[in-house]
Design an enzyme around this catalytic site. Structure first.
Site, PDB file in Angstrom:
ATOM      1  N   GLY A 139       0.810  -1.220   0.000  1.00 28.87           N
ATOM      2  CA  GLY A 139       0.000   0.000   0.000  1.00 28.87           C
ATOM      3  C   GLY A 139       0.841   1.267   0.000  1.00 28.87           C
ATOM      4  N   ALA A 140       0.198   2.402   0.347  1.00 28.03           N
ATOM      5  CA  ALA A 140       0.809   3.735   0.189  1.00 28.03           C
ATOM      6  C   ALA A 140       1.323   3.824  -1.248  1.00 28.03           C
ATOM      7  CB  ALA A 140       1.907   3.987   1.219  1.00 28.03           C
TER       8      ALA A 140
ATOM      9  N   GLY B  36       5.315   3.997  -9.049  1.00 27.35           N
ATOM     10  CA  GLY B  36       6.075   2.752  -9.236  1.00 27.35           C
ATOM     11  C   GLY B  36       5.149   1.547  -9.154  1.00 27.35           C
ATOM     12  N   HIS B  37       4.304   1.519  -8.113  1.00 27.92           N
ATOM     13  CA  HIS B  37       3.340   0.422  -7.988  1.00 27.92           C
ATOM     14  C   HIS B  37       2.408   0.398  -9.214  1.00 27.92           C
ATOM     15  CE1 HIS B  37       3.978   1.227  -3.497  1.00 27.92           C
ATOM     16  NE2 HIS B  37       4.344  -0.027  -3.633  1.00 27.92           N
TER      17      HIS B  37
ATOM     18  N   GLY C 297       8.933  -5.430  -8.596  1.00 23.95           N
ATOM     19  CA  GLY C 297       9.810  -4.322  -8.976  1.00 23.95           C
ATOM     20  C   GLY C 297      11.281  -4.681  -8.813  1.00 23.95           C
TER      21      GLY C 297
ATOM     22  N   GLN D   5      15.018  -9.121  -3.459  1.00 22.36           N
ATOM     23  CA  GLN D   5      13.701  -9.710  -3.209  1.00 22.36           C
ATOM     24  C   GLN D   5      13.225 -10.474  -4.452  1.00 22.36           C
ATOM     25  OE1 GLN D   5      10.186  -7.967  -0.936  1.00 22.36           O
ATOM     26  NE2 GLN D   5       9.754  -7.248  -3.003  1.00 22.36           N
TER      27      GLN D   5
ATOM     28  N   SER E  98       9.253   5.375  -3.537  1.00 17.60           N
ATOM     29  CA  SER E  98       9.094   4.418  -2.439  1.00 17.60           C
ATOM     30  C   SER E  98       8.042   4.961  -1.478  1.00 17.60           C
ATOM     31  CB  SER E  98      10.427   4.271  -1.699  1.00 17.60           C
ATOM     32  OG  SER E  98      10.222   3.639  -0.449  1.00 17.60           O
TER      33      SER E  98
ATOM     34  N   ARG F 212       8.134   4.773   1.582  1.00 20.63           N
ATOM     35  CA  ARG F 212       8.827   5.368   2.733  1.00 20.63           C
ATOM     36  C   ARG F 212       9.265   6.810   2.461  1.00 20.63           C
ATOM     37  NH1 ARG F 212      10.431  -0.095   3.090  1.00 20.63           N
ATOM     38  NH2 ARG F 212      10.067  -1.014   5.134  1.00 20.63           N
TER      39      ARG F 212
HETATM   40  P1  AMP Z   1       6.057  -2.492  -1.612  1.00 18.57           P
HETATM   41  O1  AMP Z   1       4.684  -1.940  -1.489  1.00 18.57           O
HETATM   42  O2  AMP Z   1       7.134  -1.513  -1.290  1.00 18.57           O
HETATM   43  O3  AMP Z   1       6.220  -3.824  -0.945  1.00 18.57           O
HETATM   44  O4  AMP Z   1       6.279  -2.769  -3.157  1.00 18.57           O
HETATM   45  C1  AMP Z   1       5.395  -3.561  -3.900  1.00 18.57           C
HETATM   46  C2  AMP Z   1       6.007  -3.838  -5.257  1.00 18.57           C
HETATM   47  O5  AMP Z   1       6.256  -2.603  -5.929  1.00 18.57           O
HETATM   48  C3  AMP Z   1       7.358  -4.554  -5.148  1.00 18.57           C
HETATM   49  O6  AMP Z   1       7.450  -5.525  -6.175  1.00 18.57           O
HETATM   50  C4  AMP Z   1       8.344  -3.433  -5.354  1.00 18.57           C
HETATM   51  O7  AMP Z   1       9.587  -3.858  -5.877  1.00 18.57           O
HETATM   52  C5  AMP Z   1       7.601  -2.561  -6.356  1.00 18.57           C
HETATM   53  N1  AMP Z   1       8.114  -1.199  -6.346  1.00 18.57           N
HETATM   54  C6  AMP Z   1       8.366  -0.433  -5.249  1.00 18.57           C
HETATM   55  N2  AMP Z   1       8.887   0.756  -5.623  1.00 18.57           N
HETATM   56  C7  AMP Z   1       8.977   0.735  -6.974  1.00 18.57           C
HETATM   57  C8  AMP Z   1       9.436   1.660  -7.955  1.00 18.57           C
HETATM   58  N3  AMP Z   1       9.932   2.852  -7.617  1.00 18.57           N
HETATM   59  N4  AMP Z   1       9.361   1.323  -9.257  1.00 18.57           N
HETATM   60  C9  AMP Z   1       8.865   0.103  -9.625  1.00 18.57           C
HETATM   61  N5  AMP Z   1       8.417  -0.815  -8.746  1.00 18.57           N
HETATM   62  C10 AMP Z   1       8.464  -0.507  -7.439  1.00 18.57           C
END
Ligand code: AMP
Length: 282
Positions: free
Chosen positions: A31-32, A36-37, A149, A155, A187, A189
């Site tokens: 979430g958040a 990128g997501h 990502g 990961q 991100s 964060r």
């Molecule tokens: P997270 O919510 O941070 O666990 O990320 C969920 C998915 O989004 C994971 O596969 C991450 O690698 C991908 N992700 C996070 N940040 C980015 C980004 N800046 N660009 C592309 N994918 C991303």
């Protein structure tokens, strides 16, 4: 967009789509959501007929309880942007449905070397938590394609290994990292940064670029050291700045000028820990 909270309901729903011969694309997130997501959702839409996005802040992958407590939650906005992006199903499980027996004695996955270096070394237990949640999410969604990502490079490698361990037919697609205009990798964060810190944070991208342009065959020790020093002089606390083989993730000290390399970095700016990486050559 259909919102489903119960894994059993999701399974039945997806089975119906599978019976109709539809390919299922899955984007797991915490979430958040940011661009990128959404780029993963867009890729999933292009490559599959039904897209499932999950939002679950997985407690078992946080080795730092403070990080878990401060993890940003923006559910209403997330639902809106997923709807606008044309995502089909949002899976929104609770901790008690993901871990009905609690989290105190969960299974262990043999991911070997990957757990001993870089993120594995600096975040003990993190990848076990990632595997624990992903095995449950993959079990509920049973996707044909899984979109992850490349920003979380290690990961991606862990998940490929997990898919082998689980003997699932799922294919993982690693998608490019989306960046802000100044190069900072997007991100969730980043929301915790002050405007000043936000500007500083892009130094990580500069360090990766410097490393890429300074790459030459021979010993890579100085190149790594220079990047870490550059980050420290800009106020970062560096966990690691390393260069590995892009294929087997072995740490590379001497480069033969041919092997595909990736530089990976983890560093704190204030309380926020950032990770990023860059492929250094073709
Ligand atoms: P997270 O919510 O941070 O666990 O990320 C969920 C998915 O989004 C994971 O596969 C991450 O690698 C991908 N992700 C996070 N940040 C980015 C980004 N800046 N660009 C592309 N994918 C991303």
């Amino acid at each position: 967009m259909t919102i489903i909270q119960q894994p059993s309901v999701l399974r039945a729903y997806i089975n119906n789509h599978k019976k109709d011969g539809k390919t299922i694309g899955f984007v797991p997130t915490m979430g958040a959501l940011h661009e990128g997501h959404l780029s993963l959702v867009s890729e999933a839409k292009q490559q599959s007929e039904v897209t499932v996005c999950s939002i679950f802040v997985n407690p078992t992958q946080f080795n730092d309880p403070g990080d878990y407590e401060k993890y940003p939650v923006t559910l209403n906005d997330d639902i809106r942007v997923l709807e606008n992006a044309g995502n089909n199903i949002l899976f929104l499980p609770s901790a008690s449905t993901v871990y009905p027996d609690g989290t105190s004695s969960l299974e262990h996955y043999d991911i070997g070397y990957l757990e001993t270096v870089l993120e594995g070394q600096y975040r003990p237990g993190h990848f076990q938590g990632v595997c624990q949640v992903m095995s449950r999410l993959l079990g509920a969604v049973n996707p044909d394609l899984l979109f992850m990502g490349r920003k979380d490079y290690q990961q991606c490698m862990v998940i490929k290994r997990l898919i082998e361990i689980l003997e699932m037919p799922t294919e993982m697609i690693a998608c490019p990292t989306l960046r802000e205009q100044d190069g900072l990798a997007m991100s969730s964060r980043n929301r915790r940064f002050s405007p000043d810190q936000c500007q500083k944070a892009a130094t990580i991208y500069q360090a990766l670029l410097k490393t890429q342009s300074g790459l030459k065959p021979g010993n890579l020790g100085n190149l790594k050291k220079e990047a870490a020093t550059y980050l420290k002089s800009n106020g970062f606390r560096v966990d690691y700045f390393e260069i590995t083989s892009a294929h087997d993730f072995r740490i590379v000290e001497e480069w033969d000028g041919r092997e595909a390399l990736v530089a990976l970095v983890a560093a704190f700016l204030g309380e926020v820990r950032l990770i990023d990486n860059m492929q250094l050559n073709d």
